[in-house]
Design an enzyme around this catalytic site. Structure first.
Site, PDB file in Angstrom:
ATOM      1  N   SER A  78       0.832  -1.191   0.000  1.00  0.00           N
ATOM      2  CA  SER A  78       0.000   0.000   0.000  1.00  0.00           C
ATOM      3  C   SER A  78       0.878   1.258   0.000  1.00  0.00           C
ATOM      4  O   SER A  78       1.741   1.411  -0.852  1.00  0.00           O
ATOM      5  CB  SER A  78      -0.946  -0.048   1.206  1.00  0.00           C
ATOM      6  N   ASP A  88      -8.761  -5.360  -5.814  1.00  0.00           N
ATOM      7  CA  ASP A  88      -8.264  -4.260  -4.986  1.00  0.00           C
ATOM      8  C   ASP A  88      -8.140  -3.005  -5.839  1.00  0.00           C
ATOM      9  O   ASP A  88      -7.525  -3.022  -6.906  1.00  0.00           O
ATOM     10  CB  ASP A  88      -6.905  -4.647  -4.393  1.00  0.00           C
ATOM     11  N   HIS A 132      -7.738  -5.536   0.025  1.00  0.00           N
ATOM     12  CA  HIS A 132      -6.474  -4.799   0.106  1.00  0.00           C
ATOM     13  C   HIS A 132      -5.511  -5.376   1.146  1.00  0.00           C
ATOM     14  O   HIS A 132      -4.322  -5.043   1.144  1.00  0.00           O
ATOM     15  CB  HIS A 132      -6.763  -3.329   0.438  1.00  0.00           C
TER      16      HIS A 132
END
Length: 496
Positions: free
Chosen positions: A288, A345, A400
């Protein structure tokens, strides 16, 4: 002046699946043929029955899961000393991503676990005076998280601060007597020990950056401003660069920026081991936001580390970071990037959900200096490939989650084959911070937490928040001694 359309279209958008029959003489890695044992065949049939016979799904899937509970959670690690350069991306992972070479799979999982450690050891408790720090000192980190088996030792913690309003980024304590009001633990630097160095063929310096487990909506804040970096017209997202470079003389942990901290450590490590005549690599990983910081770190390292040191980025669910010039500079400097993404995602599609490297028309109307562009090779995974995962709905945090990514990597064979039966990673890990596993497995959601939420019963029968072990209280001093070849390095730093 507008750039040519060939420079706009990113290779991965037009990449065709390679012919699995074609053999390249220069490729030194061979894709082994899988010989499925009789037991594995039965397990595969069980999965098939689960998918096609809903009434018996609960019993069959649970039985299949329970059969795996008595098996190891990882495969034996092979010696890759003769092929580490291909595994590290010297040829951009050509012909070893689809199908996925088992040695590459193990290395991706190893670096993914290093990134996961930044979540598992982070103190999220806003009622703790140490909120925003790591719960363990460097000497304990891998031991506490069960990662000592990987053969690395942590040499430095990295701290970062931010002056911008970033949701869910800067965790702050609500108590007055806090360890820091401006800084967060953002990652660490580690180095392979002697045994692991022999197995992987070089001394590997790893940097792991912490990201965020928040859903993707807050990435919308990262589409408003691109800041220049370097001297050739590269631009990167303002928020990412701010986290990486911010510092303040009034803080305890960020008198120097995250950039300064990590580059000082990488430079020292490279110099130390090269002087010993060792071959060295730098591998930077993150999930991320951490994946974005990893790319900025690699860009800077490529400028400051000797050219003979290979630099690779292994990112998971990372957003776009910069413009096409940023991408081109990274490629020109030899930085190799492998982006692991999950189809469901949305974070890897941000920023630039509309304006990105995929649109030719922009080449005709703009210089593209403000259009976000992905970098490197892509390994694309699909939640729907795993019989263990809930595939429907809009489970943004689940899609995610880094543990979802690692589960899918472990089960991935190729884009045209089902989830592999020999996947060994513990399925229960998927539900650490989310609710992604099918109910039939009976694994509670978001189960990863401190016992009694951190409270302990004292000698008087009262429940209290315990004091931290003095060794685990955040410190900005480098006072760690680590084993094998890294111990000499740390002793050298202490004496200097």
């Amino acid at each position: 002046m507008a750039l040519s359309s060939s420079a706009v279209i990113h290779n991965h958008m037009n990449m065709k699946r390679f012919n699995m029959v074609r053999v390249h003489q220069e490729l030194t890695l061979e894709i082994p043929k899988s010989k499925r044992p009789i037991r594995a065949t039965h397990l595969a049939e069980s999965i098939c029955n689960v998918l096609h016979h809903p009434p018996s799904r609960s019993i069959d899937l649970l039985r299949y899961h329970e059969e795996k509970l008595s098996t190891p959670t990882m495969s034996p690690r092979e010696d890759i000393s003769q092929k580490w350069r291909q595994i590290h991306g010297c040829s951009n992972w050509e012909n070893i991503l689809d199908p996925l070479h088992p040695c590459l799979r193990r290395e991706i999982l190893k670096y993914g676990e290093f990134a996961q450690a930044t979540y598992d050891a982070f103190d999220y408790d806003s009622l703790s005076q140490y909120c925003g720090s790591c719960r363990y000192n460097r000497n304990k980190l891998f031991q506490k998280l069960g990662l000592s088996r990987n053969g690395y030792a942590v040499t430095k913690y990295i701290y970062a601060m931010s002056h911008i309003d970033l949701p869910r980024w800067l965790e702050r304590s609500l108590v007055a007597d806090t360890w820091s009001r401006d800084s967060n633990w953002i990652g660490y630097v580690a180095v392979s020990d002697d045994q692991e160095t022999r197995r992987i063929g070089r001394r590997d310096i790893v940097v792991a950056w912490r990201g965020t487990v928040a859903p993707c909506e807050w990435y919308e804040d990262f589409q408003r401003k691109l800041d220049p970096i370097g001297k050739k017209g590269a631009k990167v997202e303002h928020g990412f660069l701010s986290i990486y470079t911010s510092k303040s003389d009034t803080t305890r942990y960020n008198k120097s920026s995250a950039s300064d901290q990590v580059m000082k450590e990488i430079t020292k490590l490279v110099k130390f081991y090269e002087q010993k005549g060792e071959e060295v690599s730098v591998t930077i990983t993150g999930h991320s936001l951490g994946g974005a910081l990893a790319l900025l770190n690699a860009y800077e390292a490529a400028y400051k580390v000797p050219n003979n040191v290979p630099i690779s980025v292994i990112s998971f669910g990372a957003p776009r970071v910069g413009n096409i010039t940023f991408k081109q500079e990274l490629e020109e400097m030899g930085v190799k990037t492998l982006r692991v993404v999950v189809k469901q995602d949305w974070v890897h599609r941000m920023p630039g959900l509309v304006f990105n490297e995929a649109f030719k028309v922009f080449d005709e109307i703009t210089s593209l200096e403000w259009v976000y562009t992905h970098v490197g090779a892509e390994l694309k995974l699909d939640v729907g490939s795993s019989p263990y995962l809930k595939g429907g709905g809009m489970n943004l945090s689940g899609f995610h989650s880094l543990e979802t990514y690692l589960h899918l990597v472990d089960g991935y064979l190729s884009s045209e084959t089902p989830f592999r039966n020999e996947a060994k990673r513990d399925v229960a890990l998927v539900n650490k911070y989310c609710d992604m596993l099918v109910d039939e497995l009976r694994i509670p959601q978001s189960w990863y937490q401190l016992a009694n939420k951190g409270l302990v019963c004292n000698d008087h029968g009262r429940w209290v928040k315990p004091k931290r072990d003095p060794d685990d209280i955040p410190s900005h001093h480098d006072d760690l001694l680590v084993p094998d070849g890294t111990q000499t390095y740390m002793m050298t730093l202490v004496s200097s």
